[in-house]
Design a protein around this motif. Structure first.
Motif, PDB file in Angstrom:
ATOM      1  N   SER A 286      14.241  83.986  83.964  1.00 49.16           N
ATOM      2  CA  SER A 286      14.044  85.168  84.788  1.00 49.16           C
ATOM      3  C   SER A 286      12.844  85.949  84.272  1.00 49.16           C
ATOM      4  N   ALA A 287      11.817  86.079  85.104  1.00 49.35           N
ATOM      5  CA  ALA A 287      10.629  86.836  84.703  1.00 49.35           C
ATOM      6  C   ALA A 287      10.965  88.307  84.513  1.00 49.35           C
ATOM      7  N   LEU A 288      11.923  88.822  85.311  1.00 52.36           N
ATOM      8  CA  LEU A 288      12.295  90.231  85.195  1.00 52.36           C
ATOM      9  C   LEU A 288      12.960  90.499  83.846  1.00 52.36           C
ATOM     10  N   VAL A 289      13.878  89.642  83.434  1.00 54.92           N
ATOM     11  CA  VAL A 289      14.532  89.809  82.137  1.00 54.92           C
ATOM     12  C   VAL A 289      13.510  89.700  81.012  1.00 54.92           C
ATOM     13  N   ALA A 290      12.547  88.786  81.159  1.00 57.11           N
ATOM     14  CA  ALA A 290      11.512  88.637  80.131  1.00 57.11           C
ATOM     15  C   ALA A 290      10.668  89.917  80.016  1.00 57.11           C
ATOM     16  N   GLU A 291      10.356  90.539  81.156  1.00 58.04           N
ATOM     17  CA  GLU A 291       9.587  91.795  81.119  1.00 58.04           C
ATOM     18  C   GLU A 291      10.373  92.904  80.428  1.00 58.04           C
ATOM     19  N   ILE A 292      11.672  92.980  80.710  1.00 55.53           N
ATOM     20  CA  ILE A 292      12.484  94.026  80.084  1.00 55.53           C
ATOM     21  C   ILE A 292      12.576  93.799  78.586  1.00 55.53           C
ATOM     22  N   ARG A 293      12.718  92.571  78.174  1.00 54.69           N
ATOM     23  CA  ARG A 293      12.765  92.298  76.732  1.00 54.69           C
ATOM     24  C   ARG A 293      11.442  92.653  76.058  1.00 54.69           C
ATOM     25  N   ASP A 294      10.353  92.394  76.733  1.00 57.46           N
ATOM     26  CA  ASP A 294       9.052  92.803  76.169  1.00 57.46           C
ATOM     27  C   ASP A 294       8.986  94.322  75.999  1.00 57.46           C
ATOM     28  N   LEU A 295       9.488  95.075  76.986  1.00 63.07           N
ATOM     29  CA  LEU A 295       9.472  96.526  76.890  1.00 63.07           C
ATOM     30  C   LEU A 295      10.386  97.022  75.770  1.00 63.07           C
ATOM     31  N   LEU A 296      11.559  96.404  75.622  1.00 63.26           N
ATOM     32  CA  LEU A 296      12.445  96.775  74.518  1.00 63.26           C
ATOM     33  C   LEU A 296      11.767  96.537  73.176  1.00 63.26           C
ATOM     34  N   ASP A 297      11.059  95.414  73.071  1.00 64.65           N
ATOM     35  CA  ASP A 297      10.348  95.102  71.834  1.00 64.65           C
ATOM     36  C   ASP A 297       9.231  96.111  71.579  1.00 64.65           C
ATOM     37  N   THR A 298       8.521  96.501  72.645  1.00 66.70           N
ATOM     38  CA  THR A 298       7.420  97.468  72.489  1.00 66.70           C
ATOM     39  C   THR A 298       7.944  98.819  72.013  1.00 66.70           C
ATOM     40  N   ILE A 299       9.048  99.277  72.596  1.00 63.33           N
ATOM     41  CA  ILE A 299       9.583 100.594  72.230  1.00 63.33           C
ATOM     42  C   ILE A 299      10.085 100.602  70.793  1.00 63.33           C
ATOM     43  N   THR A 300      10.813  99.563  70.406  1.00 61.39           N
ATOM     44  CA  THR A 300      11.364  99.552  69.052  1.00 61.39           C
ATOM     45  C   THR A 300      10.287  99.332  67.999  1.00 61.39           C
ATOM     46  N   ARG A 301       9.235  98.593  68.334  1.00 53.37           N
ATOM     47  CA  ARG A 301       8.141  98.392  67.373  1.00 53.37           C
ATOM     48  C   ARG A 301       7.383  99.692  67.106  1.00 53.37           C
ATOM     49  N   SER A 302       7.435 100.649  68.028  1.00 54.04           N
ATOM     50  CA  SER A 302       6.751 101.925  67.817  1.00 54.04           C
ATOM     51  C   SER A 302       7.554 102.860  66.920  1.00 54.04           C
ATOM     52  N   GLY A 303       8.703 102.405  66.423  1.00 55.65           N
ATOM     53  CA  GLY A 303       9.495 103.196  65.490  1.00 55.65           C
ATOM     54  C   GLY A 303      10.672 103.896  66.103  1.00 55.65           C
ATOM     55  N   HIS A 304      10.841 103.815  67.410  1.00 59.45           N
ATOM     56  CA  HIS A 304      11.952 104.491  68.069  1.00 59.45           C
ATOM     57  C   HIS A 304      13.205 103.617  68.044  1.00 59.45           C
ATOM     58  N   ARG A 305      14.348 104.280  68.058  1.00 59.78           N
ATOM     59  CA  ARG A 305      15.621 103.588  68.171  1.00 59.78           C
ATOM     60  C   ARG A 305      16.102 103.683  69.623  1.00 59.78           C
ATOM     61  N   LEU A 306      16.773 102.622  70.067  1.00 60.33           N
ATOM     62  CA  LEU A 306      17.184 102.536  71.475  1.00 60.33           C
ATOM     63  C   LEU A 306      18.628 102.056  71.537  1.00 60.33           C
ATOM     64  N   HIS A 307      19.425 102.738  72.329  1.00 56.89           N
ATOM     65  CA  HIS A 307      20.827 102.352  72.532  1.00 56.89           C
ATOM     66  C   HIS A 307      21.077 102.169  74.028  1.00 56.89           C
ATOM     67  N   LEU A 308      21.587 100.995  74.410  1.00 57.08           N
ATOM     68  CA  LEU A 308      21.958 100.705  75.793  1.00 57.08           C
ATOM     69  C   LEU A 308      23.470 100.844  75.901  1.00 57.08           C
ATOM     70  N   GLN A 309      23.922 101.692  76.800  1.00 53.38           N
ATOM     71  CA  GLN A 309      25.345 101.977  76.927  1.00 53.38           C
ATOM     72  C   GLN A 309      25.803 101.766  78.365  1.00 53.38           C
ATOM     73  N   TRP A 310      26.859 100.982  78.512  1.00 52.10           N
ATOM     74  CA  TRP A 310      27.478 100.851  79.833  1.00 52.10           C
ATOM     75  C   TRP A 310      28.375 102.053  80.090  1.00 52.10           C
ATOM     76  N   VAL A 311      28.287 102.581  81.302  1.00 55.31           N
ATOM     77  CA  VAL A 311      29.164 103.675  81.735  1.00 55.31           C
ATOM     78  C   VAL A 311      29.778 103.280  83.075  1.00 55.31           C
ATOM     79  N   PRO A 312      31.000 103.700  83.348  1.00 55.57           N
ATOM     80  CA  PRO A 312      31.612 103.348  84.639  1.00 55.57           C
ATOM     81  C   PRO A 312      30.919 104.065  85.790  1.00 55.57           C
ATOM     82  N   GLY A 313      30.713 103.346  86.861  1.00 54.69           N
ATOM     83  CA  GLY A 313      30.071 103.924  88.038  1.00 54.69           C
ATOM     84  C   GLY A 313      31.051 104.696  88.905  1.00 54.69           C
ATOM     85  N   HIS A 314      30.516 105.626  89.688  1.00 59.62           N
ATOM     86  CA  HIS A 314      31.302 106.428  90.632  1.00 59.62           C
ATOM     87  C   HIS A 314      32.464 107.128  89.929  1.00 59.62           C
ATOM     88  N   ALA A 315      32.178 107.614  88.734  1.00 60.82           N
ATOM     89  CA  ALA A 315      33.195 108.344  87.972  1.00 60.82           C
ATOM     90  C   ALA A 315      32.931 109.837  87.960  1.00 60.82           C
TER      91      ALA A 315
END
Length: 659
Positions: A475-504
């Protein structure tokens, strides 16, 4: 290097060993390195291919072909290529298996087809054998590419395996319908699936029906339906798609994959090539004549197959293009596959992902409970510098996708709203991933100077899990997102992905949902369609074809709840009544020659399944009762389950139980 030189082997028989033997050439059978080393070794097997000669190499199977107006010209074109291969084998000490080398002419000229003309070719000074039906990569071909011989052999193989399926379907000890269906799909239909995208789309309708007849026999074993049952109703009851429809789906799926390969890939060039049709489709012409001859009151006749609308003989290209048009993919751009290795996600200290809440909850819980669980989880996380809320939506989960994102920069007290179209053919998960990509791209270009914490909240578990998957992804889209995650974390920032229930009732999530709805209203026809969304669209169109066939003859095509939980005898009884062809009714017994008339034995009226279940006035006692338009399993056959068995025993069509 031990694999390449000083390789020795010996034979052990119980406690005795033979002398060691040195292998000067070749590779050990079964070695995991053997295929790779052979591909490297044989990569230049035809270094100077003469003009007009094409080569196909799969492991150690090599095929050469040339297309000319005359067979004599083909001989003159192919012989220099064979001489090149012969010289290569001599130079690199490769021994050819001469008995397996063969030549076959393919021609539409009746004077040349069917083995009437042999090619005069030689390899290593030995004549190349002529074979009328060559086999290449498991497909048996013929001079006219009708694949009739391949289908004939395939039908015999399926019939042999059908005996094993019948052994599992005994009247008293038989497996459940679900088990029988799984056994058929894995053990028998898998034979027909191999190469079906090619041979089944190109074969004549009569050849296709020969293979369909074999599947129909297996469907009768799975359901227990009797032979007079109509074929469309039989397959619908067995929950099997016709092999011709399945071949159309497989051909379109493969074409969608090939269309997304790099432009210089030979497979893409083959599927994109426009070849003018040379053969008329006789089934199409016959159907047009039937339509013209049909009366206006009776309406047009039903086609023998959906592809009779094609005015030229079907092939994998033509059928795949037609299915893509039927699925709404014809004019949409295709998203290329990501063929490079995916970027690995950063280490857990800089990127954390969670698809659960601190307080477990489910979608059946009230919105207040799910909101409280989400707020408790978010409160337990470190205070973020940037909060990102994303959402995706698609009409019916299949079309007109849109993504929305809300970015909150807490230190700057500002928000950013994003809306983006996700594609005319799109799933909700795909739309969510598009929203995540746009949000991360916006955040990566506007990050605070000092390292901080980013929190991304998403209400799609499937989207987050696709990012977690460590397997290679195309998936080219998943590959692009992984590149962005790598770019953000390499700049020294921490990133947390959290699932939340929808329509709550979470305000930020509701705002992202509103933005996603706006994104879905944007122009969609220029958004590339990914492979998985395209295949899902093709699968939906194939299901629609199957449903249309089922509704021609099945009185109750929707599955009956609880049917698969019945024992074998009750399951067979229900299946026969559902398709409207049961020996419990007079009309079926009359058709089978087991009754003098189709009259009901209780009231004298014409007997059928609807009459048995609804209309017979005599069926008000304890033996039977009214159940509604068609039987439902909630109240089915407390005593009727054994009637069909008793009937077969009384007529001598089944043995009596030992008990």
């Amino acid at each position: 290097m031990a694999t390449l030189r000083d390789r020795r082997g010996r034979v052990r028989w119980e406690t005795s060993f033979s002398d060691s033997r040195l292998f000067p050439q070749g590779l050990a059978q079964g070695s995991v390195l053997a295929p790779l080393l052979w591909n490297i070794y044989a990569s230049d097997i035809l270094p100077r291919a003469p003009p007009g000669v094409h080569i196909s190499v799969y492991a150690d199977d090599v095929a050469l072909w040339a297309t000319e107006r005359k067979l004599s010209q083909c001989e003159a074109t192919l012989q220099p290529a064979l001489d090149e291969i012969s010289d290569w084998c001599t130079r690199w000490k490769v021994q050819l298996s001469a008995s397996k080398c063969s030549a076959t002419p393919f021609s539409l000229d009746p004077r040349e087809a069917g083995g009437k003309v042999h090619l005069k070719l030689s390899l290593q000074n030995r004549p190349v054998n002529h074979v009328t039906y060559p086999t290449f990569l498991g497909l048996k071909m013929d001079g006219g590419l009708t694949f009739s011989e391949h289908i004939k052999q395939l039908k015999k193989s399926m019939a042999r395996r059908r005996n094993c399926l019948a052994a599992l379907a005994g009247r008293s000890y038989g497996c459940s319908r679900r088990t029988l269906r799984a056994a058929y799909i894995g053990y028998i239909r898998s034979l027909a699936d191999y190469g079906a995208a090619v041979y089944m789309t190109h074969a004549a309708p009569a050849s296709r029906q020969a293979l369909e007849a074999e599947q129909n026999a297996c469907a009768r074993i799975i359901t227990g339906c009797i032979r007079p049952t109509r074929r469309d109703a039989l397959l619908a009851e067995a929950q099997l798609e016709p092999l011709t429809v399945r071949a159309k789906k497989l051909s379109s799926n493969e074409a969608q994959r090939l269309k997304r390969l790099p432009p210089d890939d030979p497979a893409k060039e083959v599927i994109d090539r426009e070849v003018p049709p040379r053969l008329k489709y006789r089934a199409h012409e016959a159907w047009i004549r039937e339509v013209q001859q049909a009366g206006t009151n009776s309406g047009p006749p039903l086609p023998c197959d959906e592809d009779v609308v094609l005015d030229a003989k079907p092939c994998v290209r033509r059928v795949a293009a037609w299915m893509a048009s039927e699925a709404g993919l014809a004019e949409l751009p295709a998203e290329p596959l990501a063929l490079t290795p995916p970027v690995l996600l950063p280490d857990s200290t800089s990127l954390t992902i969670s698809t659960s809440l601190t307080v477990p909850t489910s979608r059946t819980d009230p919105p207040e409970a799910r909101r409280a669980a989400a707020e408790t989880t978010l409160a337990s996380l470190p205070q973020p510098d940037v909060s990102i809320w994303t959402d995706g939506s698609a009409g019916g989960g299949t079309h007109d996708g849109g993504g929305g994102a809300l970015l909150i920069f807490h230190q700057e007290s500002r928000t950013v709203q994003l809306t983006v179209a996700a594609g005319k053919v799109c799933s909700s998960t795909r739309a969510e991933l598009v929203a995540i990509r746009e949000a991360l791209a916006e955040a990566a270009g506007d990050l605070p100077d000092r390292p901080g914490m980013l929190l991304l909240c998403c209400d799609s578990r499937a989207a987050i899990q696709s990012l977690q998957d460590t397997a290679d992804s195309q998936s080219a889209l998943v590959a692009e997102i992984r590149d962005l995650l790598d770019t953000i974390t390499r700049s020294g920032h921490r990133l947390h992905l959290q699932w939340v229930p929808g329509h709550a009732g979470l305000p930020e999530n509701e705002e992202a949902d509103r933005l996603a709805a706006i994104g879905s209203s944007r122009r969609q026809d220029q958004i590339p369609v990914d492979l998985w969304s395209a295949r899902a669209a093709v699968a939906r169109r194939a299901r629609a074809m199957c449903d249309a066939r089922a509704r021609r003859s099945h009185p109750h095509p929707d599955p009956t709840p609880g049917h698969d939980g019945l024992d074998r005898r009750a399951s067979v009884t229900v299946a026969q009544l559902r398709v409207g062809c049961s020996p419990l009714t007079g009309d079926t017994r009359h058709r089978l020659g087991l009754a003098e008339s189709d009259a009901c034995v209780d009231c004298g009226e014409p007997d059928s399944v609807p009459h048995l279940l609804m209309d017979c006035p005599a069926h008000q006692g304890p033996r039977t009762r009214r159940w509604g338009p068609l039987p439902t399993l909630g109240e089915i056959f407390s005593t009727e389950a054994d009637l069909i068995v008793d009937f077969l025993v009384e007529t001598g069509r089944a043995p009596r139980d030992p008990a």
